[in-house]
Design an enzyme around this catalytic site. Sequence first.
Site, PDB file in Angstrom:
ATOM      1  N   GLU A   1      -0.477   4.143   9.016  1.00 52.34           N
ATOM      2  CA  GLU A   1      -0.950   2.829   9.443  1.00 52.34           C
ATOM      3  C   GLU A   1      -2.242   2.892  10.263  1.00 52.34           C
ATOM      4  O   GLU A   1      -2.273   2.582  11.464  1.00 52.34           O
ATOM      5  CB  GLU A   1       0.155   2.107  10.228  1.00 52.34           C
ATOM      6  CG  GLU A   1       1.375   1.831   9.365  1.00 52.34           C
ATOM      7  CD  GLU A   1       2.436   0.984  10.052  1.00 52.34           C
ATOM      8  OE1 GLU A   1       2.461   0.960  11.293  1.00 52.34           O
ATOM      9  OE2 GLU A   1       3.231   0.349   9.348  1.00 52.34           O
TER      10      GLU A   1
ATOM     11  N   GLU B   1       7.252   1.362   3.184  1.00 50.71           N
ATOM     12  CA  GLU B   1       8.279   1.125   4.211  1.00 50.71           C
ATOM     13  C   GLU B   1       8.793  -0.287   3.992  1.00 50.71           C
ATOM     14  O   GLU B   1       8.005  -1.233   3.942  1.00 50.71           O
ATOM     15  CB  GLU B   1       7.694   1.243   5.623  1.00 50.71           C
ATOM     16  CG  GLU B   1       7.153   2.619   5.949  1.00 50.71           C
ATOM     17  CD  GLU B   1       6.627   2.733   7.385  1.00 50.71           C
ATOM     18  OE1 GLU B   1       6.917   1.844   8.214  1.00 50.71           O
ATOM     19  OE2 GLU B   1       5.922   3.711   7.674  1.00 50.71           O
TER      20      GLU B   1
HETATM   21  C1  GAL Z   1       5.928   1.220  11.015  1.00 54.13           C
HETATM   22  C2  GAL Z   1       5.613   2.693  11.085  1.00 54.13           C
HETATM   23  C3  GAL Z   1       6.875   3.521  11.093  1.00 54.13           C
HETATM   24  C4  GAL Z   1       7.848   2.990  12.081  1.00 54.13           C
HETATM   25  C5  GAL Z   1       8.099   1.532  11.824  1.00 54.13           C
HETATM   26  C6  GAL Z   1       9.043   0.915  12.821  1.00 54.13           C
HETATM   27  O1  GAL Z   1       4.850   0.457  11.401  1.00 54.13           O
HETATM   28  O2  GAL Z   1       4.805   3.105  10.034  1.00 54.13           O
HETATM   29  O3  GAL Z   1       6.561   4.839  11.415  1.00 54.13           O
HETATM   30  O4  GAL Z   1       7.337   3.189  13.341  1.00 54.13           O
HETATM   31  O5  GAL Z   1       6.897   0.822  11.891  1.00 54.13           O
HETATM   32  O6  GAL Z   1       8.481   0.780  14.084  1.00 54.13           O
END
Ligand code: GAL
Length: 658
Positions: free
Chosen positions: A142, A294
């Site tokens: 990110e 994700e």
């Molecule tokens: C995303 C990140 C993950 C995890 C998730 C929950 O933004 O890429 O590594 O941190 O949020 O906080």
Amino acid sequence: MYIGVDYYPEHWPEERWPEDARLMRDAGFNVVRLAEFDWVNIEPEDGVFTFDKWDRALGVLARHGISAILCTPTAVMPAWVARKHPETLALQKDGTRVTWGVRKNNCFSSGTYRFLSQRVTRAMAAHFARTPNVIGWQTDNEFGHPFCYCETCRADFQHWLRRKYGTLEALNRAWGTHFWGHRIQSWEEIPIPIDPGSHNPSACLDWQRHFSWMNVRFQQEQVRILRELCPGHFVTHNFMGLFPELNYYDLARDLDFVSWDNYPVWGPPEVRYDSSMAADLMRGLKPGNFWVMEQTAGPGGWGTYGRNPRPGELRNVCYQQLARGADAQIWFRWRTCTAGREQYWHGLLGHDGRALRRYREAAQVAGEYRRLEGLLEGTAPEARVAMIYDYDSLWAVRIQPGYGGNDYVNAARRYYRPLFRAGVAVDFIPPSADLSRYRVVFAPDLYVLPDAVAEALARYVEGGGVLVSDCRTGVKDATGLCHERTLPGLLAPVFGIEIQEYETIPASAAHPFVGRDPVAGTFTGTLSADWVIPGTAETLASYRDWHLQPYAAATRNRFGRGTAYYIGTIAREDAFYDAVVRAALAGGGVSAPVVPPAGVEVSVRTGPRAELLFLINHTEEEKTVRVPAGRVELLSGEVTRDELTLGRFGVAVIRMRP
Ligand code: GAL
């Protein structure tokens, strides 16, 4: 098709790994993403690399038929990096360094950090190039933070400006430094425009562009190494949807495809417009289908956790992305961690590691996707409508909004949501894109309008296109100076209007306006009022207040073979935008494959082998949709009649062709 989960084996004892891999395989998963933040274990000491643990983890996964995406682990610097090279930690506005112990805390201009990033990337790439179940890479995590205000960043900015402008004369002209006596006489004098509320807006715009460029450069340095050592692997990055700090078109350029992180379940259940809009933007960056790297797997939160996805809701979230062009589905995360800041960011499994309800829902999705897989291959959403989405305008609006409450992303939402409600597909495109394949183009709040873009828009309308735009379009040129033309500048003949005056409408006030066909009704103008003087344009809506009566609130103009709509205020009512969008679509001859009832999303993926119509019910009520009869609904296997009923959070996939 890759379906899987973000997995952190390093958080659990090795004895648990085979059980995790078995559960993944049983759920129908075939991929995991690994090693996102594990730099310190990969390089425990400066220049010393160890991969044994990862080799063992990859071995366990391989034995269960699971492939892996590895991350370059540079989103968290090891403590030894901060200790040995404190200058790699970003310098904050108050002159203090970021405290080590969070993540994304490095300075992107630091030569040391860039060197260390490339070295660890090279070591990983060399080690894993021939590991059979490694299929690709995610760069960092990110990108987008932090901003750093150190002297190295300042020098980097100065060099970047020098390359961009060549001479100080050109820079001074571009920034308009005659104002407040801000003429720059040597490159070294250029400051970091630290306060976007009072520094020169042109300097602020370039500073934002430079930050974006530094992130792109950082990624490029890693990508170059991955391409060299792992030519068989793909390279992607996990974008953040509508995140505003980087020019995502630029960040996507060096990648094979775009991936993104989708976290929609927070407040009460609602139509998830933004997840769709983000997906459409992600599809536009490269352009092409994308991956979800994700995906919400449970209640999330770093301090307090949010709402638990209700039965069927996780599945619904997945189908929304699939329908908009997701070619892979990866959940975040596998098992909820028992330590650290994300103890309450829930995974498919809870702290107890048991495969319960959310796991079963994910397994159901995987099973269904496997059945659809053959038909999905080669399909993608196809749109005849485009939304111009421009990071320069987004940033320039943030730096100097003009009217109070001006928000570029909201401007896109004003037209996106009616398109969603109408069931019509839209592509997100940069202002430089070829418009010829689109029947209707929305360009709201296109604040930064270089002449070349204005000319392309004019040619597009002249040739038969339909264009819709609104307040503050065409105010500034590429360097952030106001055009010396009466608004809307070069687009004045296209819209057939002139705007000599404009104003903010204070929050305590509103200007009612009355529309006639095709936007009939009484509406409320808020936030901004352009005092639009129609020339060749017809007035579609007029203000009611006495002082605004000579002006139009909305206009339509024939220009060449096309039509251009200009909306001079921000209506409070959705119904107004629904009407504008309906009129524009009708003018462009664009219609929805199926007209959805409120709360139901429609999207089509088209390819050589099939055309698949997705229906997604975002509500907890049953919804009945009129659909073509005699087609197969692929999830139930049933042949459609004229109507199809979706249960709460229900989804349907109808094969329209062949
Ligand atoms: C995303 C990140 C993950 C995890 C998730 C929950 O933004 O890429 O590594 O941190 O949020 O906080």
